[in-house]
Scaffold this active site. Structure first.
Site, PDB file in Angstrom:
ATOM      1  N   HIS A 146      83.536 -99.962 -16.481  1.00 36.65           N
ATOM      2  CA  HIS A 146      84.440 -99.018 -15.811  1.00 36.65           C
ATOM      3  C   HIS A 146      85.848 -99.572 -15.829  1.00 36.65           C
ATOM      4  CE1 HIS A 146      86.124 -96.278 -12.857  1.00 36.65           C
ATOM      5  NE2 HIS A 146      85.087 -95.509 -13.136  1.00 36.65           N
ATOM      6  N   ASP A 200      77.381 -92.707 -14.216  1.00 35.80           N
ATOM      7  CA  ASP A 200      76.631 -91.940 -15.214  1.00 35.80           C
ATOM      8  C   ASP A 200      75.307 -92.595 -15.613  1.00 35.80           C
ATOM      9  OD1 ASP A 200      78.576 -89.856 -15.520  1.00 35.80           O
ATOM     10  OD2 ASP A 200      79.842 -91.295 -16.558  1.00 35.80           O
TER      11      ASP A 200
HETATM   12  N1  CMC Z   1      79.185-101.694 -23.694  1.00 37.91           N
HETATM   13  C1  CMC Z   1      79.597-102.820 -24.354  1.00 37.91           C
HETATM   14  N2  CMC Z   1      80.786-103.414 -24.168  1.00 37.91           N
HETATM   15  C2  CMC Z   1      81.601-102.855 -23.268  1.00 37.91           C
HETATM   16  C3  CMC Z   1      81.257-101.700 -22.536  1.00 37.91           C
HETATM   17  C4  CMC Z   1      80.002-101.119 -22.773  1.00 37.91           C
HETATM   18  N3  CMC Z   1      79.621-100.023 -22.118  1.00 37.91           N
HETATM   19  N4  CMC Z   1      82.276-101.373 -21.727  1.00 37.91           N
HETATM   20  C5  CMC Z   1      83.232-102.284 -21.928  1.00 37.91           C
HETATM   21  N5  CMC Z   1      82.828-103.191 -22.848  1.00 37.91           N
HETATM   22  C6  CMC Z   1      83.566-104.375 -23.310  1.00 37.91           C
HETATM   23  C7  CMC Z   1      84.688-103.993 -24.261  1.00 37.91           C
HETATM   24  O1  CMC Z   1      84.232-103.982 -25.605  1.00 37.91           O
HETATM   25  C8  CMC Z   1      85.691-105.091 -23.998  1.00 37.91           C
HETATM   26  O2  CMC Z   1      85.227-106.261 -24.643  1.00 37.91           O
HETATM   27  P1  CMC Z   1      86.300-107.343 -25.237  1.00 37.91           P
HETATM   28  O3  CMC Z   1      87.045-107.855 -24.025  1.00 37.91           O
HETATM   29  O4  CMC Z   1      85.458-108.352 -25.904  1.00 37.91           O
HETATM   30  O5  CMC Z   1      87.165-106.577 -26.172  1.00 37.91           O
HETATM   31  C9  CMC Z   1      85.552-105.336 -22.495  1.00 37.91           C
HETATM   32  O6  CMC Z   1      84.203-104.947 -22.178  1.00 37.91           O
HETATM   33  C10 CMC Z   1      86.523-104.525 -21.654  1.00 37.91           C
HETATM   34  O7  CMC Z   1      86.315-103.151 -21.955  1.00 37.91           O
HETATM   35  P2  CMC Z   1      87.448-102.077 -22.195  1.00 37.91           P
HETATM   36  O8  CMC Z   1      87.020-101.149 -23.265  1.00 37.91           O
HETATM   37  O9  CMC Z   1      88.750-102.775 -22.362  1.00 37.91           O
HETATM   38  O10 CMC Z   1      87.420-101.368 -20.811  1.00 37.91           O
HETATM   39  P3  CMC Z   1      88.079 -99.991 -20.496  1.00 37.91           P
HETATM   40  O11 CMC Z   1      88.503-100.065 -19.086  1.00 37.91           O
HETATM   41  O12 CMC Z   1      89.114 -99.675 -21.509  1.00 37.91           O
HETATM   42  O13 CMC Z   1      86.894 -98.944 -20.692  1.00 37.91           O
HETATM   43  C11 CMC Z   1      85.028 -97.607 -20.275  1.00 37.91           C
HETATM   44  C12 CMC Z   1      86.131 -98.460 -19.666  1.00 37.91           C
HETATM   45  C13 CMC Z   1      84.310 -96.887 -19.148  1.00 37.91           C
HETATM   46  C14 CMC Z   1      85.625 -96.571 -21.211  1.00 37.91           C
HETATM   47  C15 CMC Z   1      84.051 -98.536 -21.034  1.00 37.91           C
HETATM   48  O14 CMC Z   1      83.473 -99.464 -20.153  1.00 37.91           O
HETATM   49  C16 CMC Z   1      82.967 -97.757 -21.768  1.00 37.91           C
HETATM   50  O15 CMC Z   1      83.176 -97.331 -22.892  1.00 37.91           O
HETATM   51  N6  CMC Z   1      81.761 -97.555 -21.133  1.00 37.91           N
HETATM   52  C17 CMC Z   1      80.729 -96.748 -21.736  1.00 37.91           C
HETATM   53  C18 CMC Z   1      81.013 -95.263 -21.500  1.00 37.91           C
HETATM   54  C19 CMC Z   1      80.761 -94.877 -20.064  1.00 37.91           C
HETATM   55  O16 CMC Z   1      79.762 -95.194 -19.471  1.00 37.91           O
HETATM   56  N7  CMC Z   1      81.698 -94.101 -19.498  1.00 37.91           N
HETATM   57  C20 CMC Z   1      81.618 -93.590 -18.123  1.00 37.91           C
HETATM   58  C21 CMC Z   1      82.660 -94.205 -17.249  1.00 37.91           C
HETATM   59  S1  CMC Z   1      82.368 -93.966 -15.488  1.00 37.91           S
HETATM   60  C22 CMC Z   1      82.427 -92.300 -15.140  1.00 37.91           C
HETATM   61  C23 CMC Z   1      83.592 -91.554 -15.644  1.00 37.91           C
HETATM   62  O17 CMC Z   1      84.736 -92.003 -15.707  1.00 37.91           O
HETATM   63  O18 CMC Z   1      83.376 -90.413 -16.001  1.00 37.91           O
END
Ligand code: CMC
Length: 438
Positions: free
Chosen positions: A316, A373
């Site tokens: 998140h 989710d």
């Molecule tokens: N699986 C694997 N790696 C992950 C995941 C995941 N679900 N989420 C984050 N990471 C890793 C990411 O690759 C990064 O790694 P590194 O530092 O090595 O590059 C690190 O964790 C930080 O992640 P980020 O992408 O910079 O984080 P963000 O704040 O930009 O993204 C997110 C947040 C929710 C988009 C992401 O965690 C994600 O894609 N999760 C899966 C999709 C999901 O479940 N979305 C629902 C979010 S909650 C409800 C809503 O908002 O609707």
């Protein structure tokens, strides 16, 4: 509108030494959470902009609606903790709280409920709108389009500045969205559209329009109504998330509430946001159906930077701790299945995935926990919803939050048209080359 939070005075300032600086910048305090450095005059004074992709470090507004502490996993609507709200309130009461800033009295709640239920019917001409979609249309596309379409029946709401009209628009949208959602579903399964029943509560009425058939008047099981009510409450607002920020961005151009909310639905649909609930179930189902897939191989894929696969329902942008909504839903999923005397192999897979991820260095280091989710889809599924409807349910839940933010934004004197800057990294100025010379 409740403005307690936004009326806090500037308490101190900071000095930024940049270019021909130093420059004094005001710091705005918040009631809870981080203070914010006011950079509004920075570009004009220092000839620099700030660089913040995704606005992840930028407060775009002062808001009094929802508070999140991502490090402790705390979520509050108008100051009330989500756990207490989920235990004691109904979704329609939470909608009132988000919109008007206070919990309603018993009389206010009754009036609010009857106002909403009096408006749940769609204009009959909307039937042909639904008929025009192909049956395979994703219900989010139909929901999004129908939200824009119903605004054409209410020209008056297009002037968003009068309080009476804003209120009327909010009530219309909240009343009609479940009807639109249920009709989108009925269309997709080729069944007749069911009309709303004003004698039913908001959530029961929605379930009635989803599952009833003409000639049958079976009441919905109250435990199913209660379960969906709690799910909608947990989705009702989440401060400046992607779809809400979209609603605010669109509304900042003075676009009407319907157009702004429809745009928010588009943002919600993406798999990194509300579309994740459908993606989680599809991921769990794929693990279930593939004899070669294991918990270990799934985590390996999620950690592999060369594989676009992510563990859906995990991570998140704000929470670096357990999402409080996921905490409620994890045990709620078990309760709902037990009450319905059902089991779901996907719940077992989800629980195994969670345990393995929370003990895996990759997820621990990055503070990745289950989000809202991760378990919601398992409950939606138990309540009989197909996975293509999951994000629609999220949208019904999030609607009061979108509207509350739209109202707050339109009445905030600090609001400006949303117009971020960029760092241009393209070609420098060059001479045009005539076609015959290329
Ligand atoms: N699986 C694997 N790696 C992950 C995941 C995941 N679900 N989420 C984050 N990471 C890793 C990411 O690759 C990064 O790694 P590194 O530092 O090595 O590059 C690190 O964790 C930080 O992640 P980020 O992408 O910079 O984080 P963000 O704040 O930009 O993204 C997110 C947040 C929710 C988009 C992401 O965690 C994600 O894609 N999760 C899966 C999709 C999901 O479940 N979305 C629902 C979010 S909650 C409800 C809503 O908002 O609707």
């Amino acid at each position: 509108m409740d403005t307690k939070g936004s009326e806090r005075m500037i308490e101190r300032n900071v000095t930024l030494d940049v270019g021909s600086g130093p420059y004094e910048l005001d710091v705005h305090d918040s009631v809870m959470g981080l203070p914010g450095i006011d950079i509004r005059r920075l570009r004009a004074q220092a000839r620099v902009v700030t660089f913040d992709p995704g606005f992840a470090n930028t407060a775009v507004a002062k808001s009094s609606i929802t508070y999140i502490d991502g490090s402790t996993g705390e979520l509050r609507y108008r100051g009330y903790g989500i756990e207490e709200i989920a235990s004691h309130s109904s979704f329609i009461e939470v909608a009132y709280l988000l919109l008007y800033g206070e919990l309603p009295t018993a009389a206010e709640l009754t009036a609010w409920e009857s106002d909403i239920s009096a408006q749940t019917m769609l204009n009959e001409e909307m039937r042909s709108f639904f008929d025009a979609f192909p049956r395979r249309a994703h219900p989010m596309a139909v929901l999004n389009s129908a939200t824009s379409a119903i605004s054409t029946f209410y020209d008056v709401y297009r002037r968003p500045t009068r309080k009476r009209e804003i209120d009327a628009g909010a009530r219309t949208l909240i009343a009609k969205l479940p009807t639109i959602a249920a009709w989108a579903y009925k269309k997709s399964i080729g069944e007749p559209y069911m009309y709303p029943n004003p004698d039913y509560s908001y959530v029961e009425n929605f379930l009635h329009m989803m599952y009833a058939r003409p000639g049958r008047q079976d009441r919905v099981d109250p435990s199913i109504v209660k379960a969906l009510d709690v799910l909608l409450i947990l989705h009702a607002d989440h401060e400046m998330n992607c779809s809400t920020a979209t609603v605010r961005a669109v509304g900042s151009s003075r676009a009407n509430m319907f157009a702004s909310v429809a745009a928010g639905m588009g943002a919600l649909w993406g798999p990194l946001h509300g579309g994740a609930n459908q993606a989680v179930i599809e991921m769990l189902q794929a693990i279930h159906d593939d004899p070669d897939a294991t918990i270990e191989s799934t985590l390996r894929r999620a950690k592999d930077k060369n594989d676009p696969f992510r563990l859906m329902g995990f991570g998140h942008s704000v929470y670096t701790n357990y999402d409080p909504r996921a905490r409620i839903l994890a045990s709620f999923a078990e309760d709902v299945l037990a009450r319905m005397e059902r089991s779901d192999p996907l719940l077992d897979i989800a629980q195994e995935l969670e345990t393995a991820a929370l003990n895996d260095e990759y997820f621990v280091e990055r503070k990745l926990y289950p989000n809202v989710d991760f378990y919601s889809g398992i409950i939606f599924r138990a309540l009989g919803f197909p996975s293509r409807m999951f994000t629609v349910l999220f949208a019904i839940g999030r609607l009061p939050g979108w509207i509350a933010h739209w109202i707050e934004m339109t009445t905030d004197p600090d609001t400006r048209i949303m117009r971020p800057r960029q760092l241009y990294v393209g070609e420098p100025a060059r001479d045009y080359v005539l076609l015959e010379k290329r």
